[in-house]
Motif scaffolding. Structure first.
Motif, PDB file in Angstrom:
ATOM      1  N   PHE A  63      -2.432 -40.183-101.088  1.00  0.00           N
ATOM      2  CA  PHE A  63      -1.182 -39.717-100.349  1.00  0.00           C
ATOM      3  C   PHE A  63      -1.840 -38.642 -99.114  1.00  0.00           C
ATOM      4  CE2 PHE A  63       0.236 -40.048-104.689  1.00  0.00           C
ATOM      5  CZ  PHE A  63       1.268 -40.897-104.428  1.00  0.00           C
ATOM      6  N   THR A  64      -1.230 -39.127 -98.019  1.00  0.00           N
ATOM      7  CA  THR A  64      -1.541 -38.054 -96.766  1.00  0.00           C
ATOM      8  C   THR A  64      -0.361 -37.749 -96.043  1.00  0.00           C
ATOM      9  OG1 THR A  64      -3.239 -37.905 -95.129  1.00  0.00           O
ATOM     10  CG2 THR A  64      -1.910 -40.170 -95.050  1.00  0.00           C
ATOM     11  N   ARG A  65      -0.534 -36.969 -95.132  1.00  0.00           N
ATOM     12  CA  ARG A  65       0.532 -36.175 -94.649  1.00  0.00           C
ATOM     13  C   ARG A  65       0.416 -36.786 -93.139  1.00  0.00           C
ATOM     14  NH1 ARG A  65       3.395 -30.764 -94.083  1.00  0.00           N
ATOM     15  NH2 ARG A  65       3.980 -30.517 -91.881  1.00  0.00           N
ATOM     16  N   LYS A  66       1.851 -37.320 -92.367  1.00  0.00           N
ATOM     17  CA  LYS A  66       1.765 -37.607 -91.184  1.00  0.00           C
ATOM     18  C   LYS A  66       2.813 -36.812 -90.535  1.00  0.00           C
ATOM     19  CE  LYS A  66       3.343 -41.679 -88.133  1.00  0.00           C
ATOM     20  NZ  LYS A  66       3.476 -42.839 -88.077  1.00  0.00           N
ATOM     21  N   SER A  67       2.105 -35.829 -89.595  1.00  0.00           N
ATOM     22  CA  SER A  67       3.370 -35.136 -88.788  1.00  0.00           C
ATOM     23  C   SER A  67       2.750 -34.550 -87.577  1.00  0.00           C
ATOM     24  CB  SER A  67       3.625 -33.837 -89.921  1.00  0.00           C
ATOM     25  OG  SER A  67       2.457 -33.035 -90.010  1.00  0.00           O
ATOM     26  N   CYS A  68       3.203 -33.721 -86.594  1.00  0.00           N
ATOM     27  CA  CYS A  68       2.762 -33.170 -85.415  1.00  0.00           C
ATOM     28  C   CYS A  68       1.507 -32.542 -86.057  1.00  0.00           C
ATOM     29  CB  CYS A  68       3.411 -32.199 -84.901  1.00  0.00           C
ATOM     30  SG  CYS A  68       2.930 -31.476 -83.290  1.00  0.00           S
ATOM     31  N   GLN A  69       0.300 -32.604 -85.084  1.00  0.00           N
ATOM     32  CA  GLN A  69      -1.003 -32.074 -85.381  1.00  0.00           C
ATOM     33  C   GLN A  69      -1.126 -30.660 -84.636  1.00  0.00           C
ATOM     34  OE1 GLN A  69      -3.630 -34.047 -87.296  1.00  0.00           O
ATOM     35  NE2 GLN A  69      -1.668 -35.150 -87.651  1.00  0.00           N
ATOM     36  N   HIS A  70      -0.090 -30.485 -83.980  1.00  0.00           N
ATOM     37  CA  HIS A  70      -0.306 -29.024 -83.013  1.00  0.00           C
ATOM     38  C   HIS A  70      -1.512 -28.967 -82.293  1.00  0.00           C
ATOM     39  CE1 HIS A  70       3.759 -27.708 -84.406  1.00  0.00           C
ATOM     40  NE2 HIS A  70       3.418 -28.441 -85.675  1.00  0.00           N
ATOM     41  N   CYS A  71      -1.943 -30.094 -81.597  1.00  0.00           N
ATOM     42  CA  CYS A  71      -3.142 -30.071 -80.696  1.00  0.00           C
ATOM     43  C   CYS A  71      -3.257 -29.049 -79.729  1.00  0.00           C
ATOM     44  CB  CYS A  71      -3.362 -31.346 -80.081  1.00  0.00           C
ATOM     45  SG  CYS A  71      -2.773 -32.888 -80.828  1.00  0.00           S
ATOM     46  N   GLU A  72      -4.726 -28.554 -79.824  1.00  0.00           N
ATOM     47  CA  GLU A  72      -5.377 -27.679 -78.746  1.00  0.00           C
ATOM     48  C   GLU A  72      -5.113 -28.271 -77.453  1.00  0.00           C
ATOM     49  OE1 GLU A  72      -5.952 -24.507 -79.146  1.00  0.00           O
ATOM     50  OE2 GLU A  72      -6.861 -24.324 -81.145  1.00  0.00           O
TER      51      GLU A  72
ATOM     52  N   PRO B 246      -6.764 -31.341 -82.983  1.00  0.00           N
ATOM     53  CA  PRO B 246      -5.805 -31.099 -83.866  1.00  0.00           C
ATOM     54  C   PRO B 246      -5.962 -29.892 -84.925  1.00  0.00           C
ATOM     55  CG  PRO B 246      -7.073 -32.955 -84.684  1.00  0.00           C
ATOM     56  CD  PRO B 246      -7.600 -32.570 -83.294  1.00  0.00           C
ATOM     57  N   LYS B 247      -4.731 -29.150 -85.274  1.00  0.00           N
ATOM     58  CA  LYS B 247      -4.922 -28.083 -86.064  1.00  0.00           C
ATOM     59  C   LYS B 247      -4.170 -28.243 -87.438  1.00  0.00           C
ATOM     60  CE  LYS B 247      -2.943 -25.018 -83.139  1.00  0.00           C
ATOM     61  NZ  LYS B 247      -2.826 -25.784 -81.995  1.00  0.00           N
ATOM     62  N   LEU B 248      -4.111 -29.485 -87.846  1.00  0.00           N
ATOM     63  CA  LEU B 248      -3.759 -30.097 -89.308  1.00  0.00           C
ATOM     64  C   LEU B 248      -5.020 -30.700 -89.727  1.00  0.00           C
ATOM     65  CD1 LEU B 248      -1.773 -30.854 -91.284  1.00  0.00           C
ATOM     66  CD2 LEU B 248      -1.092 -32.943 -90.146  1.00  0.00           C
ATOM     67  N   TYR B 249      -5.416 -29.918 -90.866  1.00  0.00           N
ATOM     68  CA  TYR B 249      -6.826 -30.110 -91.414  1.00  0.00           C
ATOM     69  C   TYR B 249      -6.419 -30.891 -92.794  1.00  0.00           C
ATOM     70  CZ  TYR B 249      -9.221 -27.065 -88.363  1.00  0.00           C
ATOM     71  OH  TYR B 249      -9.657 -26.601 -87.210  1.00  0.00           O
ATOM     72  N   LYS B 250      -7.175 -31.786 -93.437  1.00  0.00           N
ATOM     73  CA  LYS B 250      -7.014 -32.369 -94.504  1.00  0.00           C
ATOM     74  C   LYS B 250      -8.189 -32.284 -95.517  1.00  0.00           C
ATOM     75  CE  LYS B 250      -3.783 -35.798 -92.295  1.00  0.00           C
ATOM     76  NZ  LYS B 250      -3.424 -37.267 -92.135  1.00  0.00           N
ATOM     77  N   VAL B 251      -7.883 -32.254 -96.777  1.00  0.00           N
ATOM     78  CA  VAL B 251      -9.226 -32.253 -97.738  1.00  0.00           C
ATOM     79  C   VAL B 251      -8.921 -33.674 -98.327  1.00  0.00           C
ATOM     80  CG1 VAL B 251      -9.752 -31.608-100.140  1.00  0.00           C
ATOM     81  CG2 VAL B 251      -8.841 -29.878 -98.499  1.00  0.00           C
ATOM     82  N   PRO B 252      -9.943 -34.489 -97.948  1.00  0.00           N
ATOM     83  CA  PRO B 252     -10.006 -35.612 -98.574  1.00  0.00           C
ATOM     84  C   PRO B 252      -9.724 -35.996-100.011  1.00  0.00           C
ATOM     85  CG  PRO B 252     -12.361 -35.153 -97.987  1.00  0.00           C
ATOM     86  CD  PRO B 252     -11.179 -33.938 -97.514  1.00  0.00           C
TER      87      PRO B 252
ATOM     88  N   VAL C 230     -14.414 -29.373 -98.129  1.00  0.00           N
ATOM     89  CA  VAL C 230     -14.713 -30.368 -97.233  1.00  0.00           C
ATOM     90  C   VAL C 230     -13.475 -30.777 -96.516  1.00  0.00           C
ATOM     91  CG1 VAL C 230     -15.489 -32.701 -96.800  1.00  0.00           C
ATOM     92  CG2 VAL C 230     -16.508 -31.174 -98.376  1.00  0.00           C
ATOM     93  N   VAL C 231     -13.241 -30.767 -95.281  1.00  0.00           N
ATOM     94  CA  VAL C 231     -11.994 -31.204 -94.448  1.00  0.00           C
ATOM     95  C   VAL C 231     -12.285 -32.017 -93.385  1.00  0.00           C
ATOM     96  CG1 VAL C 231     -10.859 -29.015 -95.098  1.00  0.00           C
ATOM     97  CG2 VAL C 231     -12.220 -29.174 -93.168  1.00  0.00           C
ATOM     98  N   TYR C 232     -11.279 -32.675 -93.106  1.00  0.00           N
ATOM     99  CA  TYR C 232     -11.424 -33.690 -91.680  1.00  0.00           C
ATOM    100  C   TYR C 232     -10.076 -33.574 -91.210  1.00  0.00           C
ATOM    101  CZ  TYR C 232      -8.478 -37.056 -93.881  1.00  0.00           C
ATOM    102  OH  TYR C 232      -7.280 -37.998 -94.367  1.00  0.00           O
ATOM    103  N   ARG C 233     -10.099 -33.962 -89.814  1.00  0.00           N
ATOM    104  CA  ARG C 233      -8.934 -34.241 -88.929  1.00  0.00           C
ATOM    105  C   ARG C 233      -8.637 -35.521 -88.473  1.00  0.00           C
ATOM    106  NH1 ARG C 233     -10.075 -29.335 -84.744  1.00  0.00           N
ATOM    107  NH2 ARG C 233     -12.117 -30.106 -85.156  1.00  0.00           N
ATOM    108  N   ASP C 234      -7.773 -36.063 -88.183  1.00  0.00           N
ATOM    109  CA  ASP C 234      -7.471 -37.388 -87.564  1.00  0.00           C
ATOM    110  C   ASP C 234      -7.685 -37.419 -86.193  1.00  0.00           C
ATOM    111  OD1 ASP C 234      -6.366 -38.544 -90.218  1.00  0.00           O
ATOM    112  OD2 ASP C 234      -4.337 -37.620 -89.845  1.00  0.00           O
ATOM    113  N   LYS C 235      -8.522 -38.403 -85.777  1.00  0.00           N
ATOM    114  CA  LYS C 235      -8.759 -38.951 -84.494  1.00  0.00           C
ATOM    115  C   LYS C 235      -9.286 -37.700 -83.613  1.00  0.00           C
ATOM    116  CE  LYS C 235      -5.122 -42.240 -84.662  1.00  0.00           C
ATOM    117  NZ  LYS C 235      -3.727 -42.955 -84.198  1.00  0.00           N
ATOM    118  N   VAL C 236     -10.198 -36.912 -84.114  1.00  0.00           N
ATOM    119  CA  VAL C 236     -10.964 -35.969 -83.340  1.00  0.00           C
ATOM    120  C   VAL C 236     -11.574 -36.489 -82.005  1.00  0.00           C
ATOM    121  CG1 VAL C 236     -10.955 -34.327 -85.334  1.00  0.00           C
ATOM    122  CG2 VAL C 236     -12.753 -35.893 -85.118  1.00  0.00           C
ATOM    123  N   GLN C 237     -12.054 -37.714 -82.172  1.00  0.00           N
ATOM    124  CA  GLN C 237     -12.975 -38.398 -81.128  1.00  0.00           C
ATOM    125  C   GLN C 237     -12.148 -38.368 -79.839  1.00  0.00           C
ATOM    126  OE1 GLN C 237     -11.739 -40.014 -83.831  1.00  0.00           O
ATOM    127  NE2 GLN C 237     -10.775 -42.054 -83.386  1.00  0.00           N
ATOM    128  N   LEU C 238     -10.605 -38.090 -79.990  1.00  0.00           N
ATOM    129  CA  LEU C 238      -9.799 -38.332 -78.740  1.00  0.00           C
ATOM    130  C   LEU C 238      -9.836 -36.961 -77.979  1.00  0.00           C
ATOM    131  CD1 LEU C 238      -6.870 -40.247 -80.139  1.00  0.00           C
ATOM    132  CD2 LEU C 238      -8.855 -41.244 -78.857  1.00  0.00           C
TER     133      LEU C 238
END
Length: 228
Positions: A93-102, A215-221, A203-211
């Motif tokens: 399960f993963t969360r989809k919501s605003c990432q509150h990007c820098e 983002p300030k929404l981190y995820k523990v895989p 260990v954490v990751y963030r979605d689409k950091v290559q863009l």
């Protein structure tokens, strides 16, 4: 125009008294206020996929607290395809919501200033009275988490419960309602905050950091391996 020491002091509102060669400075109220101003926060969140059970208590709490209309949602919990074979089947399960990007693309494309970044909190939000419904922000968001609110017809999204729970000194509704403590929220500018402790120790990751959105929404895989 020359800027003498006297002119400079007058312009800043500072007054200098000299008694017996000893200087006593009285600072302006503006200077004192600036010194006492609280430092800016930078709110962020961690979603621990190893702890999330997909109960969607967070989505229900968000809807109730923020009066989100039916048919739209500020956050979703996405379930993966089955992993393993029956009867030993698990889900991720993963969360989809605003990432509150820098670096928020939605803010950069908004023609009216309705989409904005609050510099005191880092929260990406919407001035609803300025929104004209052009949809530029919806199209620009690489995470596809914005929507039009069917009641007020303006762009809407997660704002970390800024106008509700945060305004009352509480945690966001999703964090408070999570039965497994899969969500951690706090100030990324505070090294001792709970959210920073999780980021530093897991260990954490963030979605689409290559863009470059930062983002300030981190995820523990959910499991080890490549994160797409």
């Amino acid at each position: 125009m020359k800027c003498s020491r006297r002119n400079f002091l007058t312009g800043t509102g500072a007054v200098i008294f000299t008694t017996g060669g000893v200087g006593l400075s009285v600072l302006s109220t503006q200077t004192v206020a600036a010194d006492e101003a609280s430092p800016a926060k930078r709110y962020g969140m961690v979603h621990d996929e190893t702890a999330c059970i997909g109960c969607t208590a967070c989505t229900d709490a968000c809807r109730d607290v923020n009066n989100v209309p039916e048919g739209v949602s500020r956050l979703e919990i996405l379930r993966s395809d089955p992993q393993g074979e029956y009867p030993d089947v698990t889900y991720r399960f993963t969360r989809k919501s605003c990432q509150h990007c820098e670096n928020p693309p939605c803010v950069y494309v908004c023609p009216t200033g309705a989409a904005y970044k609050d510099e005191q909190t880092g929260i990406i939000d919407v001035h609803k009275e300025k929104c004209v419904g052009c949809g530029y922000c919806l199209a620009a968001c690489p995470y596809q988490v914005r929507f039009f609110n069917p009641d007020d017809h303006s762009a809407d999204k997660c704002n970390f419960c800024r106008d509700t729970n945060l305004a009352e000194g509480k945690q966001p509704a999703c964090v408070e309602s999570c039965p497994t403590k899969a969500l951690t929220f706090g100030d990324l500018n505070d090294p001792s905050s709970d959210v920073n402790q999780v980021i530093e120790n897991k260990v954490v990751y963030r979605d689409k950091v290559q863009l470059g959105t930062k983002p300030k929404l981190y995820k523990v895989p959910h499991q080890k391996g490549e994160i797409s």
